[in-house]
Structures are given as structure tokens and as C-alpha cells.
Design a protein around this motif. Structure first.
Motif, short mmCIF file in Angstrom:
data_model
loop_
_atom_site.label_atom_id
_atom_site.label_comp_id
_atom_site.label_asym_id
_atom_site.label_seq_id
_atom_site.Cartn_x
_atom_site.Cartn_y
_atom_site.Cartn_z
N UNK A 142 0.75 -1.33 0.02
CA UNK A 142 -0.05 0.08 0.11
C UNK A 142 0.82 1.12 0.16
N UNK A 143 1.48 1.62 -0.95
CA UNK A 143 2.09 2.56 -1.32
C UNK A 143 1.37 3.81 -1.89
N UNK A 144 1.61 5.32 -1.39
CA UNK A 144 0.90 6.25 -1.33
C UNK A 144 0.78 6.55 -2.95
N UNK A 145 -0.32 6.76 -3.59
CA UNK A 145 -0.58 7.04 -4.92
C UNK A 145 -0.68 8.27 -5.42
N UNK A 146 -0.41 9.37 -4.30
CA UNK A 146 -0.54 10.69 -4.35
C UNK A 146 0.49 11.20 -5.17
N UNK A 147 0.56 12.41 -5.84
CA UNK A 147 1.61 12.87 -6.70
C UNK A 147 2.78 13.29 -5.65
N UNK A 148 3.88 13.17 -6.10
CA UNK A 148 5.25 13.89 -5.17
C UNK A 148 4.74 15.29 -4.92
N UNK A 149 5.23 15.54 -3.76
CA UNK A 149 4.73 17.00 -3.04
C UNK A 149 5.07 18.09 -4.01
N UNK A 150 6.29 18.12 -4.68
CA UNK A 150 6.55 19.14 -5.58
C UNK A 150 5.55 19.12 -6.76
N UNK A 151 4.80 18.07 -7.13
CA UNK A 151 4.05 18.32 -8.19
C UNK A 151 2.55 18.14 -7.77
N UNK A 152 2.42 18.38 -6.54
CA UNK A 152 0.71 18.65 -6.15
C UNK A 152 0.36 20.16 -6.45
N UNK A 153 -0.71 20.15 -6.87
CA UNK A 153 -1.21 21.55 -7.43
C UNK A 153 -1.63 22.31 -6.26
N UNK A 154 -2.16 21.85 -5.31
CA UNK A 154 -2.26 22.64 -3.98
C UNK A 154 -2.09 22.02 -2.63
N UNK A 155 -1.57 22.67 -1.59
CA UNK A 155 -1.14 22.01 -0.32
C UNK A 155 -1.95 22.69 0.60
N UNK A 156 -2.76 22.06 1.47
CA UNK A 156 -3.37 22.63 2.57
C UNK A 156 -2.77 21.93 4.23
N UNK A 157 -2.19 22.72 4.87
CA UNK A 157 -1.69 22.10 6.09
C UNK A 157 -2.87 21.70 6.72
N UNK A 158 -4.20 22.25 7.01
CA UNK A 158 -5.33 21.74 7.50
C UNK A 158 -5.56 20.48 6.91
N UNK A 159 -5.38 20.24 5.84
CA UNK A 159 -6.04 19.03 5.17
C UNK A 159 -5.09 17.73 5.22
N UNK A 160 -3.58 18.30 5.27
CA UNK A 160 -2.73 17.00 5.66
C UNK A 160 -2.82 16.59 7.07
N UNK A 161 -3.16 17.59 8.02
CA UNK A 161 -3.32 17.31 9.34
C UNK A 161 -4.75 16.38 9.54
#
Length: 480
Positions: free
Chosen positions: A34-53
């Protein structure tokens, strides 16, 4: 003539996966890697600290490893892959694509960000996103309140399958299928954001102008005196891609309800008086009235919204109900005002199944409960039960094809733990090993699915998991 369906089929599973940057995970013997299928951090369109938490906290509470993995992949999918931030006319602008189509549907873009609204109050980045999206949607409505999809460039030509549509196409419009919910969803988004944050910044004169167009369009489509200005025809071998009788649809006897030429599936209505969308409009108009009073002290416009809501509500309750052999009432799906009624349900929301989810009624309402029982049964011609799961589909992808969205709606509107657990099992076991939620899958073979990258379904799955954690936390603390 190519259509949206042709485009998606042409993409194929592999191509769609490549577009999104996802890779199908390798499976080890006996247990998935079960490896994360999210894009690498540098390729993410938008990052929210609240969402990550929130993601980390909820994932830690899920005992089932595959369910936790799917939540990690799906919950942030809209932010990871579909959001484009910018500035338009000196103000924040946010454009949200559906996934594998580079255009913004008013419905999808609203629904895709709903799970993040409760987190916006304490996250400035999310506030900017919502301000930009509310503004962009208002701009789209001002371009054309009858359109369902829009291009990133307000001056661009339409999507390739809509180029030759016989309708009043305007620059910046991607597709011009008139669907009531296209105007309801932006109100739902705006109202929810305002209630959650108290932020008044995006609700300027441009937004107010768009809301006046919403009211004007709803009134035009009551068709009390004439057919109104909207018509639509498309050259297609698929009947649900166009409308009959010069593009105005089947005849009706106006009764105060709002006409809709298309369903939220983008398929043509059989009867133009579409019950779930009218109930959604009633709720949205009352939300708009509340905002008008609270934000702008505009009692006159609020009164107009409430008067139309009351009129539509009275009409749909008068003509939109059916009776079974025992005399019990349930909602029709579509009617024509002459007494003809169609009963079915489609997985796309607004649906009969999803009425409580949209706030149109309580999940324990007796009329709704009986309707829910019938749509989740063979009484609904688009209810499918197979070896892999059971659920509702629709004409859009054909028979046997279950939409996971319907399973998620069934779980969100249910009140029995066993029912919710079963829905989670179906969703977990029908991803075809990808870790994502698809548009549809075959009732017997989940490996046969449509749309590898469908952000609304992914984010809705994340919303469901959060809902389950709040209502039934013990359910997630144990393996399914």
C-alpha cells in the motif's frame, strides 16, 4: 459527432491514469503493497496544512489497511491534481477541473471541495482557494447561466464535442446543457463557506449580479408563458445527448416547477420537470435568501427567492409524488405536468437517494425513507446487483455499470451500522487495485471500470470516511 463519452472511452484506463500522474500499485502475495498513490509533493497542485493534518489524524483511526490507503489517496485528490490558482482582474481566481477533462463543471467543482470547507476557517490558503472559486463560478454564471461547463480561458472555444451544438454558445463555455443543479451547487458552496468561516470578501457586486441571474433563469424555466430562451440539439447517435422538439424537450403543462433539459449525469431528461433538482432548487433558494439578508441586508431580493422557493415546493409536492399498491407515497424522478410520471433513480447527485445529503430533507423523513427503499431495489430499472456489489447506475454508462457514488450516497443517508459497513466493503473491494474510486464498474467485474481519474468520486469517498468517523468511530477502529 464525438461526445464527452467518446472522449473518455478514447482515453482508456491507462491513458487516464497517465494523465493524472497515478500508477497502479504493485501487489505482493497475500497483502497489497500500500504505497501512496499521491503525486510527489513538488507536483501537487495545492497543499493545505489543515487538510494534511486531517488526513493524518483520520487515517490513523482506520484499522483496515486498504481502506486507510484509499482514504489517503482519495481525500486530497482534488487538491493534489485538479486545482489551478491564479488572479483574474486583480482578484483571487480558482479553476477546478473534473480530472480527466480540462474544463470546469459548476456542479463538480463545487462538490469536489465540500470536504475541505470545515477546515477553511483556520487555513488562509484554503480561504484563498474558496474565494477564487466562488468568484470564478460567479463569473461563469454571468457568462451564461444555462451552461454546465466552462473553459479555463473565458474567451476560449467550447469542448470539441460541443463545437457544433445547436444552441446559443458563448465564448468561454465548454458545454451548454441546461441543468438546474448547475446553479444550485454554487449557492450550496457559497453558503457553506460563509457559514463555516464568516468570510464576506467574495460576495461582492459581481457575485450578487450572478445570483440575480440565477433567480431570473429559474423563473424563465418555469415556462409559465412561453418556452423560454433556452434550446439545445446535438448531432449524436446517443439519444440522451440531445433534446427533441426543436431542442425544447418533451411537452409539459407548466405547474410552477422549474424545467431542466438535462440531469446531473449530463443526460437528457425524459420529462423536463425533474423532481430531485427542483427540491434542490427549493433548498438553494432559501440559502440564497439567508445570504441576501445576512450579507447585503437585501430583504427585497431575499423575499423574491423565498417566494419562488415556496411556489416550487408547493408544485413539486402536489405533482411529484407517486403511490405504491399499499397507498404509500414516494417521490417520482421526473414528471411532465400532464399526469405522466417516471420512476427511476440515477447515481448522479441530485438524485432521489441523495436528497438528505443535499439538505433537502431529513434522512428519517417518511416520504424519503420509502423512496430510498424503492430506488435501492429492482423497482428502479437502474439498480444493479452482481457478484462484486450492488448499487445504482444510470443511462450514461449503461446497464450493469454501478456508480460508486451511489454506494457512498447510500452510506451517507443510512442510519444502520451494518449497512454502512457493507458499503465500505463494496467500495474497498471494487477499486481494481488502483486505490482510487472510479466513475463506474461492472456489477460482476470491478476490473472493468470507467474513468481512472474522477476527482468528484475520489473526494466524496474522503468525505464519506470523515462522516463515518464522526457518526460511527468504532466502525473504523476495527477491520472490515
Amino acid at each position: 459527432m464525438s461526445t464527452r463519452r467518446d472522449f473518455l472511452k478514447l482515453l482508456g484506463t491507462a491513458t487516464a491514469a497517465g494523465m493524472s500522474g497515478f500508477a497502479v500499485p504493485a501487489l505482493a502475495t497475500g497483502q497489497a503493497a500500500y504505497t501512496s498513490q499521491r503525486p510527489p509533493l513538488a507536483k501537487r497542485k495545492f497543499v493545505s496544512d489543515a487538510v494534511e493534518h486531517q488526513l493524518a489524524a483520520v487515517k490513523a483511526s482506520i484499522a483496515d489497511p486498504k481502506l486507510a490507503w484509499m482514504f489517503e489517496n482519495c481525500y486530497p485528490n482534488t487538491l493534489d491534481t485538479t486545482v489551478e490558482l491564479g488572479t483574474l482582474e486583480g482578484k483571487p481566481d480558482t479553476f477546478v477541473i473534473t480530472g480527466d477533462i480540462d474544463a470546469m463543471w459548476l456542479r463538480d467543482s463545487s462538490a469536489q471541495v465540500v470536504p475541505y470547507i470545515p477546515l477553511a476557517k483556520n487555513d488562509k490558503a484554503l480561504q484563498r482557494l474558496f474565494r477564487g472559486l466562488i468568484r470564478r463560478q460567479a463569473r461563469c454564471i454571468r457568462i451564461d447561466p444555462y451552461a454546465n461547463a466552462f473553459m479555463p480561458d473565458p474567451h476560449a472555444k467550447p469542448l470539441k464535442w460541443a463545437v457544433n451544438d445547436v444552441t446559443d454558445m458563448k465564448p468561454g463555455v465548454g458545454e451548454r446543457k441546461w441543468e438546474i443543479d448547475s446553479l444550485c451547487y454554487p449557492i450550496r458552496l457559497a453558503h457553506s463557506y460563509w457559514q463555516a468561516t464568516g468570510d464576506t470578501e467574495p460576495f461582492d457586486d459581481d457575485w450578487r449580479e450572478a445570483m440575480r441571474l440565477v433567480l431570473k433563469t429559474f423563473r424563465e424555466q418555469q415556462r409559465k408563458h412561453d418556452k423560454g430562451p433556452y434550446h439545445f440539439q446535438r448531432a449524436s447517435e446517443i439519444p440522451t445527448e440531445t433534446q427533441m422538439l426543436g431542442g425544447y424537450g418533451n411537452p409539459t403543462r407548466p405547474n410552477g416547477m422549474i424545467h431542466s433539459m438535462f440531469r446531473p449525469s449530463d443526460d437528457a431528461c425524459t420529462y423536463p420537470l425533474f423532481v430531485p433538482a427542483n427540491l434542490f432548487a427549493v433548498h438553494s433558494l432559501r440559502q440564497l435568501a439567508q445570504m441576501s439578508r445576512g450579507l447585503h441586508q437585501d430583504a427585497s431580493f431575499a423575499g423574491e427567492c423565498e417566494a419562488l422557493a415556496n411556489e416550487v415546493e408547493q408544485a413539486v409536492h402536489k405533482d411529484g409524488r407517486m403511490h405504491d399498491d399499499a397507498g404509500r407515497e414516494f417521490w417520482a424522478y421526473e414528471i411532465d405536468g400532464f399526469g405522466n410520471q417516471l420512476f427511476m433513480d440515477d447515481a448522479n447527485v441530485p438524485s432521489l437517494l441523495g436528497l438528505p445529503y443535499l439538505g433537502c430533507c431529513d434522512r428519517n423523513d417518511s416520504l424519503y425513507r420509502h423512496t430510498r427503499e424503492l430506488v435501492w431495489s429492482p423497482r428502479n430499472p437502474y439498480f444493479f446487483r452482481g457478484k462484486a456489489a450492488e448499487g445504482i447506475g444510470g443511462p450514461h454508462e449503461g446497464l450493469r455499470m454501478i456508480w460508486p457514488m451511489s454506494i457512498m450516497m447510500y452510506a451517507q443517508t443510512g442510519s444502520e451500522v451494518a449497512e454502512v459497513r457493507q458499503c465500505l466493503k463494496w467500495l474497498r473491494d471494487t477499486d481494481a487495485g488502483t486505490g482510487f474510486i472510479h466513475e463506474t464498474f461492472d456489477q460482476d467485474d470491478p476490473a472493468h471500470f470507467t474513468r481512472s481519474w474522477f476527482a468528484w468520486a475520489n473526494t466524496l469517498f474522503g468525505e464519506l470516511i470523515i462522516d463515518v468517523q464522526q457518526r460511527y468511530p468504532a466502525l473504523l477502529r476495527n477491520p472490515l
